[in-house]
Design a protein around this motif. Structure first.
Motif, mmCIF file in Angstrom:
data_model
loop_
_atom_site.group_PDB
_atom_site.id
_atom_site.type_symbol
_atom_site.label_atom_id
_atom_site.label_comp_id
_atom_site.label_asym_id
_atom_site.label_seq_id
_atom_site.Cartn_x
_atom_site.Cartn_y
_atom_site.Cartn_z
ATOM 1 N N ASP A 76 -8.706 -36.392 13.069
ATOM 2 C CA ASP A 76 -7.582 -37.235 13.451
ATOM 3 C C ASP A 76 -7.991 -38.164 14.609
ATOM 4 O OD1 ASP A 76 -7.224 -35.875 15.968
ATOM 5 O OD2 ASP A 76 -6.158 -34.300 14.900
ATOM 6 N N PRO A 77 -7.206 -39.219 14.854
ATOM 7 C CA PRO A 77 -7.587 -40.197 15.879
ATOM 8 C C PRO A 77 -7.830 -39.592 17.260
ATOM 9 C CG PRO A 77 -5.870 -41.115 14.495
ATOM 10 C CD PRO A 77 -6.022 -39.672 14.089
ATOM 11 N N GLY A 82 -7.965 -44.694 14.304
ATOM 12 C CA GLY A 82 -8.786 -43.971 13.339
ATOM 13 C C GLY A 82 -10.076 -44.651 12.950
ATOM 14 N N PHE A 137 -11.163 -27.796 11.946
ATOM 15 C CA PHE A 137 -10.560 -28.440 10.787
ATOM 16 C C PHE A 137 -10.893 -27.683 9.503
ATOM 17 C CE2 PHE A 137 -10.094 -31.935 13.752
ATOM 18 C CZ PHE A 137 -8.874 -32.469 13.387
#
Length: 207
Positions: free
Chosen positions: A169-170, A13, A196
């Motif tokens: 997110d990662p 992240g 998102f």
């Protein structure tokens, strides 16, 4: 193929992009050793994400993604308890060639630096779409943004800045880092903000 040796900091992240800055608080002994070693040599550290779904086991380090970004320690503050506060400045993306067998507590790799095109620019429509979606996304997230300052950023600083700080997110952030051109990264950034944003909106409706 020209390669270089890099000490790496695997951190999910926390991505670094070229020309961006990343502040880090270094407290684990192995990464304190890494910073000390880096300061004594070339001040470089490779930021890279560990692959999800794995846990570190003795003798079996977590697998890494293939692409990361080299950062130079631009600022450092050595704290009284042996920890560090540092700021990394993104230099270049890199591709992992192989992990090296080392005796240091921190991991090291052989890496190929990726020569990204210099002075990439977006088309007027791409820039306008990115700024518009950024405003919408920021409003949904409740962020207070100085849009006059944003409008003065060059295209690379705008795209990489959003990609680095946006709360994706990662896996999404890794996809942004791996984008082969600034235009591709800008397009993917817009898509992610839309996705998102819709996801956050749907969650709000269900609550």
């Amino acid at each position: 193929m020209t390669t270089t040796r890099l000490s790496v900091f695997p951190l999910a992240g926390a991505l670094l992009f070229p020309r961006m800055q990343l502040p880090l608080h270094i407290f684990e002994p192995r990464y304190r050793a890494m910073v000390t070693d880096s300061l004594a040599r070339d001040r470089r550290i490779g930021m890279i994400q560990p692959r999800p779904g794995f846990r570190e086991a003795k003798g079996e380090p977590v697998p890494l993604f293939e692409i990361g970004c080299v950062g130079r320690i631009a600022e450092v503050e050595a704290l009284n308890d042996g920890k560090f506060d540092i700021v990394l400045e993104g230099l270049s993306r890199f591709r992992v060639v192989r992990e090296l067998e080392v005796t240091t507590p921190f991991r090291q790799i052989e890496a190929e630096l990726i020569a990204d095109p210099q002075d990439e620019v977006l088309g007027m429509g791409e820039r306008a779409s990115l700024e518009l979606e950024s405003r919408r996304f920021a409003e949904r997230q409740g962020y207070a943004i100085d849009w006059s300052a944003v409008s003065r950023l060059d295209d690379e600083a705008l795209v990489n800045g959003i990609a680095q700080i946006a709360p994706f997110d990662p896996a999404a952030k890794q996809a942004l880092l791996e984008a082969s051109s600034l235009s591709d990264r800008a397009e993917l950034t817009v898509q992610l903000m839309q996705f998102f944003g819709r996801h956050d909106s749907d969650e709000g409706t269900l609550q």
